[in-house]
Design an enzyme around this catalytic site. Sequence first.
Site, PDB file in Angstrom:
ATOM      1  N   ARG A  60       0.823  -1.219   0.000  1.00 35.32           N
ATOM      2  CA  ARG A  60       0.000   0.000   0.000  1.00 35.32           C
ATOM      3  C   ARG A  60       0.855   1.266   0.000  1.00 35.32           C
ATOM      4  O   ARG A  60       0.389   2.329  -0.428  1.00 35.32           O
ATOM      5  CB  ARG A  60      -0.982  -0.038   1.177  1.00 35.32           C
ATOM      6  CG  ARG A  60      -2.130  -1.012   0.937  1.00 35.32           C
ATOM      7  CD  ARG A  60      -2.904  -1.313   2.210  1.00 35.32           C
ATOM      8  NE  ARG A  60      -2.175  -2.194   3.082  1.00 35.32           N
ATOM      9  CZ  ARG A  60      -2.540  -2.529   4.316  1.00 35.32           C
ATOM     10  NH1 ARG A  60      -3.628  -2.033   4.834  1.00 35.32           N
ATOM     11  NH2 ARG A  60      -1.806  -3.347   5.028  1.00 35.32           N
ATOM     12  N   GLU A  97       4.053 -10.414  15.176  1.00 37.00           N
ATOM     13  CA  GLU A  97       3.447 -10.961  16.391  1.00 37.00           C
ATOM     14  C   GLU A  97       3.699 -12.475  16.464  1.00 37.00           C
ATOM     15  O   GLU A  97       4.054 -13.009  17.502  1.00 37.00           O
ATOM     16  CB  GLU A  97       1.954 -10.651  16.383  1.00 37.00           C
ATOM     17  CG  GLU A  97       1.318 -10.819  17.739  1.00 37.00           C
ATOM     18  CD  GLU A  97      -0.149 -10.450  17.721  1.00 37.00           C
ATOM     19  OE1 GLU A  97      -0.590  -9.812  16.733  1.00 37.00           O
ATOM     20  OE2 GLU A  97      -0.845 -10.811  18.680  1.00 37.00           O
TER      21      GLU A  97
HETATM   22  N1  HPA Z   1      -5.258  -1.790   8.938  1.00 38.31           N
HETATM   23  C1  HPA Z   1      -4.370  -2.033   7.985  1.00 38.31           C
HETATM   24  N2  HPA Z   1      -3.179  -2.581   8.214  1.00 38.31           N
HETATM   25  C2  HPA Z   1      -2.876  -2.908   9.479  1.00 38.31           C
HETATM   26  C3  HPA Z   1      -3.765  -2.671  10.535  1.00 38.31           C
HETATM   27  C4  HPA Z   1      -5.027  -2.073  10.244  1.00 38.31           C
HETATM   28  O1  HPA Z   1      -5.858  -1.802  11.115  1.00 38.31           O
HETATM   29  N3  HPA Z   1      -3.166  -3.075  11.681  1.00 38.31           N
HETATM   30  C5  HPA Z   1      -1.954  -3.548  11.318  1.00 38.31           C
HETATM   31  N4  HPA Z   1      -1.768  -3.437  10.002  1.00 38.31           N
END
Ligand code: HPA
Length: 175
Positions: A60, A97
Site C-alpha cells: 500500500r 506478532e
Molecule cells: N489496517 C491495515 N493494516 C494494518 C492494521 C489495520 O488496522 N493493523 C496492522 N496493520
Amino acid sequence: MTIKSRIRSIPDYPKKGIMFRDITTLIKDPVGFRLVIDNLTQHYLQNGVDFDVIVGIEARGFIIGGALSYALGKGFVPVRKPGKLPADVASQKYELEYGSDTIEIHIDALEEGSRVLLVDDLLATGGTALAAAALVEKVGGVVAEMAFIVNLPDVGGEQRILDKGYSIFSLTDFE
Ligand code: HPA
C-alpha cells in the site's frame, strides 16, 4: 466528508479482537484519494522537511508513495517482499506478532547521504517502518521523516519510532 470518515473499519480481521482500518474505501473515492495526496503534498511543500527521494513499502506504500512522488517531483524507490527485486539487494528481517518477515531494497537504490521520505499507508507496531528505515541506512540513505495516512498510537509504533529519534507525519489517528 473527511479522510477519516472514508476509512472503513472491519472488526475481527485478520483475527478476532483486531479492528482493521481499511483504506481501500478511502482511495477508491477520487475525492478521498486526492485529499490524501494533496494533504501530504501541502505538508511537504510548506513545512520544509528536506528530502531527495521517496521510499515506499510494498504494497500500500506504493499507492501513496507513487502518487506523492509524482506530485512533489521526486523519484520513487520500492522496498519489496523477498525475491521480487531483480538486482543485488540488502535484506532486513523483522519480528511479527507470530514469526518474522523480511523486506528488501536494491543496494544501489540510493545515493550516499540522500535524504529519504519513507511512506506507508498505516503505522501500527512500527515493525515494518523500522525495518525499512534500517534498509535505507544500510544502503547509505538518511531517513528524513516517515509519513502515513493512518496512525494507530495505541498499538505503540509511534512511540517506538519517536524513541529511536525518527520523525513522523500522519493524516489521521484511530484509537
Ligand atoms: N489496517 C491495515 N493494516 C494494518 C492494521 C489495520 O488496522 N493493523 C496492522 N496493520
